[in-house]
Motif scaffolding. Structure first.
Motif, PDB file in Angstrom:
ATOM      1  N   ARG A  13      12.260  -6.504  -5.267  1.00 43.37           N
ATOM      2  CA  ARG A  13      11.191  -5.739  -4.619  1.00 43.37           C
ATOM      3  C   ARG A  13      11.771  -4.607  -3.786  1.00 43.37           C
ATOM      4  O   ARG A  13      11.209  -3.501  -3.731  1.00 43.37           O
ATOM      5  CB  ARG A  13      10.351  -6.696  -3.760  1.00 43.37           C
ATOM      6  N   GLN A  14      12.898  -4.858  -3.115  1.00 42.58           N
ATOM      7  CA  GLN A  14      13.519  -3.788  -2.331  1.00 42.58           C
ATOM      8  C   GLN A  14      14.027  -2.676  -3.237  1.00 42.58           C
ATOM      9  O   GLN A  14      13.979  -1.486  -2.861  1.00 42.58           O
ATOM     10  CB  GLN A  14      14.658  -4.363  -1.478  1.00 42.58           C
ATOM     11  N   ALA A  15      14.507  -3.033  -4.416  1.00 45.86           N
ATOM     12  CA  ALA A  15      14.941  -2.006  -5.380  1.00 45.86           C
ATOM     13  C   ALA A  15      13.749  -1.158  -5.819  1.00 45.86           C
ATOM     14  O   ALA A  15      13.861   0.068  -5.991  1.00 45.86           O
ATOM     15  CB  ALA A  15      15.609  -2.664  -6.577  1.00 45.86           C
ATOM     16  N   GLU A  16      12.601  -1.809  -6.000  1.00 49.18           N
ATOM     17  CA  GLU A  16      11.384  -1.068  -6.351  1.00 49.18           C
ATOM     18  C   GLU A  16      10.983  -0.140  -5.204  1.00 49.18           C
ATOM     19  O   GLU A  16      10.537   1.006  -5.431  1.00 49.18           O
ATOM     20  CB  GLU A  16      10.249  -2.042  -6.656  1.00 49.18           C
ATOM     21  N   ASN A  17      11.162  -0.596  -3.975  1.00 49.60           N
ATOM     22  CA  ASN A  17      10.824   0.232  -2.813  1.00 49.60           C
ATOM     23  C   ASN A  17      11.710   1.471  -2.744  1.00 49.60           C
ATOM     24  O   ASN A  17      11.227   2.594  -2.525  1.00 49.60           O
ATOM     25  CB  ASN A  17      10.970  -0.583  -1.523  1.00 49.60           C
ATOM     26  N   ILE A  18      13.019   1.266  -2.902  1.00 52.83           N
ATOM     27  CA  ILE A  18      13.931   2.401  -2.799  1.00 52.83           C
ATOM     28  C   ILE A  18      13.725   3.359  -3.962  1.00 52.83           C
ATOM     29  O   ILE A  18      13.866   4.590  -3.821  1.00 52.83           O
ATOM     30  CB  ILE A  18      15.402   1.914  -2.718  1.00 52.83           C
TER      31      ILE A  18
ATOM     32  N   GLU B 299       0.831  -1.205   0.000  1.00 51.64           N
ATOM     33  CA  GLU B 299       0.000   0.000   0.000  1.00 51.64           C
ATOM     34  C   GLU B 299       0.868   1.259   0.000  1.00 51.64           C
ATOM     35  O   GLU B 299       0.573   2.232  -0.729  1.00 51.64           O
ATOM     36  CB  GLU B 299      -0.935   0.003   1.217  1.00 51.64           C
ATOM     37  N   ASP B 300       1.936   1.269   0.804  1.00 52.73           N
ATOM     38  CA  ASP B 300       2.823   2.435   0.842  1.00 52.73           C
ATOM     39  C   ASP B 300       3.561   2.609  -0.481  1.00 52.73           C
ATOM     40  O   ASP B 300       3.747   3.739  -0.962  1.00 52.73           O
ATOM     41  CB  ASP B 300       3.825   2.312   1.997  1.00 52.73           C
ATOM     42  N   ARG B 301       3.981   1.508  -1.071  1.00 52.16           N
ATOM     43  CA  ARG B 301       4.678   1.601  -2.352  1.00 52.16           C
ATOM     44  C   ARG B 301       3.740   2.143  -3.430  1.00 52.16           C
ATOM     45  O   ARG B 301       4.124   2.994  -4.244  1.00 52.16           O
ATOM     46  CB  ARG B 301       5.215   0.230  -2.757  1.00 52.16           C
ATOM     47  N   ALA B 302       2.492   1.683  -3.412  1.00 51.25           N
ATOM     48  CA  ALA B 302       1.517   2.169  -4.394  1.00 51.25           C
ATOM     49  C   ALA B 302       1.228   3.649  -4.183  1.00 51.25           C
ATOM     50  O   ALA B 302       1.105   4.423  -5.143  1.00 51.25           O
ATOM     51  CB  ALA B 302       0.230   1.351  -4.295  1.00 51.25           C
ATOM     52  N   ALA B 303       1.130   4.054  -2.897  1.00 56.12           N
ATOM     53  CA  ALA B 303       0.855   5.468  -2.610  1.00 56.12           C
ATOM     54  C   ALA B 303       2.000   6.355  -3.065  1.00 56.12           C
ATOM     55  O   ALA B 303       1.786   7.446  -3.634  1.00 56.12           O
ATOM     56  CB  ALA B 303       0.593   5.646  -1.116  1.00 56.12           C
ATOM     57  N   LEU B 304       3.225   5.918  -2.837  1.00 50.09           N
ATOM     58  CA  LEU B 304       4.390   6.715  -3.209  1.00 50.09           C
ATOM     59  C   LEU B 304       4.527   6.883  -4.717  1.00 50.09           C
ATOM     60  O   LEU B 304       5.023   7.909  -5.201  1.00 50.09           O
ATOM     61  CB  LEU B 304       5.663   6.081  -2.647  1.00 50.09           C
ATOM     62  N   THR B 305       4.109   5.878  -5.448  1.00 55.58           N
ATOM     63  CA  THR B 305       4.272   5.938  -6.915  1.00 55.58           C
ATOM     64  C   THR B 305       3.047   6.509  -7.617  1.00 55.58           C
ATOM     65  O   THR B 305       3.053   6.647  -8.849  1.00 55.58           O
ATOM     66  CB  THR B 305       4.547   4.521  -7.448  1.00 55.58           C
TER      67      THR B 305
ATOM     68  N   VAL C 265      10.865   5.585  -3.038  1.00 60.31           N
ATOM     69  CA  VAL C 265      11.203   6.561  -2.000  1.00 60.31           C
ATOM     70  C   VAL C 265      12.154   7.630  -2.528  1.00 60.31           C
ATOM     71  O   VAL C 265      12.137   8.801  -2.082  1.00 60.31           O
ATOM     72  CB  VAL C 265      11.822   5.828  -0.780  1.00 60.31           C
ATOM     73  N   ALA C 266      12.997   7.296  -3.485  1.00 58.33           N
ATOM     74  CA  ALA C 266      14.086   8.172  -3.938  1.00 58.33           C
ATOM     75  C   ALA C 266      13.636   9.582  -4.310  1.00 58.33           C
ATOM     76  O   ALA C 266      14.298  10.562  -3.919  1.00 58.33           O
ATOM     77  CB  ALA C 266      14.817   7.510  -5.108  1.00 58.33           C
ATOM     78  N   PRO C 267      12.539   9.774  -5.050  1.00 60.66           N
ATOM     79  CA  PRO C 267      12.162  11.147  -5.425  1.00 60.66           C
ATOM     80  C   PRO C 267      11.934  12.068  -4.237  1.00 60.66           C
ATOM     81  O   PRO C 267      12.103  13.284  -4.357  1.00 60.66           O
ATOM     82  CB  PRO C 267      10.877  10.940  -6.228  1.00 60.66           C
TER      83      PRO C 267
END
Length: 783
Positions: A528-533, A127-133, A536-538
């Motif tokens: 998946r961790q690469a997708e997470n970072i 959910e957090d990953r979807a919200a961030l992107t 977050v990166a932006p």
């Protein structure tokens, strides 16, 4: 004076027997650990397609470890907690427990959270990953929501370490936060309605399947429970754990052993006293049988390294067949009278005993070739026991029975045997058998089948109910089905598991599944961790943007500097996961070794195999493993093969009889075991008994035992012609002793042994009654 060959052989046999007895005592009691095994997993066949799947089954079965999981409950909150505390104190005093946790030791929540801080930016919920992107993500609004959130009950990070709540959301998804148990008054407590539940965990110092550890731990718990219930009325204690299932299995096996062993021993003793009317034959028969059992125990432990209680119960029933050899020798002695010579007696019975032994060994050997450890143990136990018992007749008994018998066989038994032999032989008997064979057809047509694994595993319903209740209250457990994820590397396994768990999350949203336990909920793949970072990166590019957002949301700059400088942290690796104490209870989910690399995903509150199988369809390296269903299917396949095995055994016995008795007599001698099998199966149909693998395996033994009776009668009749009915009286005596032992298996607490016992009860009874057709009818003039 030089000792006779008989005495020399008996002396040599006695020395060897004493050595075997001492060795048996050492194997059972002299090595510190008992070879007796109550773990059902050790005798189940390998059913999965490759070793990694079997490793997964074993790992999941041992997931609870050597622990007692105890749940104390009371409607009075204080009483429940006090009772649990006192129970823990009582158990903790016994050295059989390595540790007992009733009250939680003092700890700082930071000690649980701090290890995750270096990885916080790599660990995001879906959910957090979807919200961030998503295009409309508002960082300031997200920070303000987090700042105004109420304090949660779950373990979480400090606001300054986790201003967006990403780590908090991640920790909320961890397995320890899904339980209804929460720390309350330093105890893990749950509330349902008006009832308070308190968890107590007692870890054993040894194995749950170690006899000494098991008995001591269960006895200590029983004593502590009695004291707790007496002091706190209204309190209940529920329990689960491998130790309780093992203890229940052991208690059932001990009961069965006592019922079968003691009851059959007493029954056989009384019968032998009535028939031989002397104590000496009784002692001789039991000595021969006891040596057979000792030899069987030694052989089984040497071959398998252990002796399962299931085998021991079966071995108790072996008394009735192993005693046959000494009975036939003693019957020959009683029938010979004053002209008895021990060596001539051995030569007289040797052909019959060797042929009977060969047919019995054939039946048990067919059990042994089945790749099923339980049946293999039984086969080795029986073959060794029968061989030793038979050898004792040739080497030991002649020295113990040199004098003629004090009295002939019981005249009442001989008259009964003669009467039935006359009625059950000749052409009239063959016509009756043909009519009965026609009557058996409807029974055969009524036969169903049952291949359920619960024929072998039948834990007490009360224990199953307590386990289900603990699972409901504490959130522990899972069923016997699970998904196995395989790959060539750890990263491939994790990615494949994520493909599965992504699908499972949609099922949870649709109400098809309540949850699951898998490693990727704790350790995402590197991808998946690469997708997470990347998500977050932006927010940190440039870093000043994050400082501005934090200030705009109301966070103090001096308190947030460490959060900004901590970015990007580092990836969370498998080694990190394995090193974390918080994840120790879940290490069983990861498989790595000589058989490959994989992981286990366990569904919760869902046992619909068809539905669970759908979840893995189309996913590379993912399969559903259902051990009970696999074993049941294997039982079904073996049952299907059993007709071929039984037919092959019948053909081999027929060839042996053809060699011994010639083509004209082979049909007569083969008819009793064949008819016994036909009528036994028909009787099972009429009784409404579904046919199982264990019925078929018992029919193998019916063939061997039935062939024995035909051989005993065929070989013994010429030597007892002067006493009509005496040879058949010996057969009836052997049959009744077998019924007193094998038949009592029908009273076993285990369904598999019940089926074994019932089939042997029917088969032995039928073959003994039909045995007279194997010889010509006795003439009335000789009565």
């Amino acid at each position: 004076m030089r000792p006779s060959p008989t005495t020399l052989r008996a002396g040599l046999f006695t020395l060897v027997a004493l050595g075997i007895c001492l060795f048996c005592a050492w194997l059972l009691f002299g090595r510190g650990t008992s070879p007796l095994q109550s773990d059902i997993m050790t005798i189940l066949p390998a059913t999965e397609r490759h070793p990694l799947a079997e490793d997964a089954v074993e790992r999941l079965a041992r997931a609870s470890g050597d622990r007692m999981i105890l749940l104390v409950s009371n409607d009075d909150d204080d009483a429940a907690k006090t009772a649990a505390r006192e129970l823990g104190e009582a158990l903790g005093k016994d050295p059989v427990f390595a540790s007992v946790i009733a009250e939680l030791p003092p700890f700082d929540l930071d000690q649980l959270v701090t290890p995750f801080l270096p990885f916080r930016f790599h660990l995001l919920t879906p959910e957090d990953r979807a919200a961030l992107t998503s295009p409309g993500f508002d960082a300031v609004a997200a920070l303000r929501r987090r700042l105004n959130e109420p304090f949660g009950a779950n373990v979480g990070a400090k606001l300054t370490d986790d201003p967006f709540g990403w780590m908090q959301h991640w920790l909320d998804r961890q397995p320890w936060n899904r339980s209804t148990l929460v720390p309350e008054d330093d105890m893990l407590t749950a509330h349902q309605g008006d009832t308070t539940y308190v968890l107590v965990i007692a870890t054993l110092k040894g194995s749950s399947y170690d006899d000494v550890v098991q008995r001591q731990a269960v006895a200590t718990l029983a004593k502590a429970e009695s004291a707790m219930l007496a002091k706190h009325p209204g309190t209940t204690l529920q329990r689960t754990g491998a130790i309780f299932y093992a203890a229940a299995a052991r208690a059932g096996a001990e009961r069965d052993t006592h019922v079968v062993g003691i009851a059959s021993s007493v029954g056989i003793a009384v019968l032998l006293l009535l028939v031989f009317r002397s104590l000496r034959p009784l002692l001789i028969a039991f000595l021969s049988t006891a040596l057979g059992v000792v030899g069987a125990i030694v052989a089984t432990v040497l071959v398998f390294g252990q002796l399962h209680l299931l085998t021991l119960v079966f071995g108790a029933a072996l008394l009735g067949e192993a005693v046959d050899y000494s009975i036939q020798y003693l019957c020959a002695r009683a029938n010979t009278g004053a002209a008895w010579n021990a060596e001539r007696g051995v030569r007289q019975v040797r052909p019959a005993l060797l042929l009977a032994l060969a047919t019995s060994l054939l039946g048990y050997a067919l059990l042994g070739i089945v790749p099923f450890p339980a049946l293999q143990q039984m086969a080795v136990f029986a073959m060794a026991g029968m061989a030793v018992a038979c050898a004792s007749v040739f080497w030991l008994l002649p020295a113990l029975a040199q004098k003629p018998a004090r009295a002939p066989l019981s005249p009442a038994l001989v008259r009964l045997a003669l009467g039935w032999q006359r009625a059950a032989s000749g052409r009239r008997a063959l016509v009756v058998l043909a009519v009965l064979a026609v009557a058996a057809i409807p029974g055969w047509l009524r036969l169903g089948h049952d291949d359920d694994i619960h024929l072998l595993i039948s834990p007490p319903k009360t224990l199953e109910a307590q386990t289900a209740s603990i699972r409901d209250v504490a959130g522990f457990g899972g069923g016997t089905q699970f998904w196995l994820v395989e790959g060539t590397s750890a990263e491939e396994v994790l990615q494949r598991e994520e493909a599965l768990t992504d699908r499972l999350r949609t099922w949870i949203a649709d109400g098809k599944l309540t949850g699951f336990t898998g490693i990727t909920a704790m350790l995402p793949s590197a991808k998946r961790q690469a997708e997470n970072i990347a998500a977050v990166a932006p927010l940190f590019t440039p870093a000043d943007r994050m400082n501005a957002w934090l200030a705009a949301a109301g966070f103090r700059p001096e308190g947030m500097a460490s959060f900004v400088t901590a970015y990007p942290g580092r990836a969370f690796t498998l080694d990190d996961w394995l090193a974390m104490p918080a994840y120790t209870p879940f290490r069983y989910l990861w498989l790595s070794g000589s058989h490959g690399t994989g992981s286990i995903v366990v569904p919760q509150d869902q046992d619909d195999v068809a539905l669970l199988r759908q979840a893995s369809e189309g996913l590379p390296g993912v399969s559903l493993v259902d051990k009970p269903a696999s074993i049941s299917a294997l039982f079904g396949r073996y049952r299907g093969y059993a007709d071929v095995w039984l037919g092959g055994a019948l053909a081999l016995v027929g060839l042996a009889f053809l060699w011994r008795y010639g083509p004209r007599a082979v049909g007569r001698v083969l008819l009793p075991p064949l008819a016994g099998i036909v009528f036994s199966v028909a009787a099972l149909g009429y009784l409404g008994q579904p046919l199982t693998l264990f019925h078929i395996m018992a029919l193998m033994l019916v063939l061997g035992v039935g062939a024995n009776y035909a051989v005993f009668l065929r070989e013994g009749e010429p030597h007892a012609a002067h006493i009509p009915g005496a040879a058949y009286a010996g057969v009836l005596l052997s049959a009744v002793t077998a019924l007193l032992s094998f038949g009592l298996l029908a009273l076993s607490t285990m369904p598999a042994l019940q089926h074994f016992g019932l089939t042997l009860l029917l088969g032995i009874g039928f073959t003994a009654l039909i045995a007279p057709v194997s010889v010509p009818a006795p003439k009335k003039s000789s009565a």
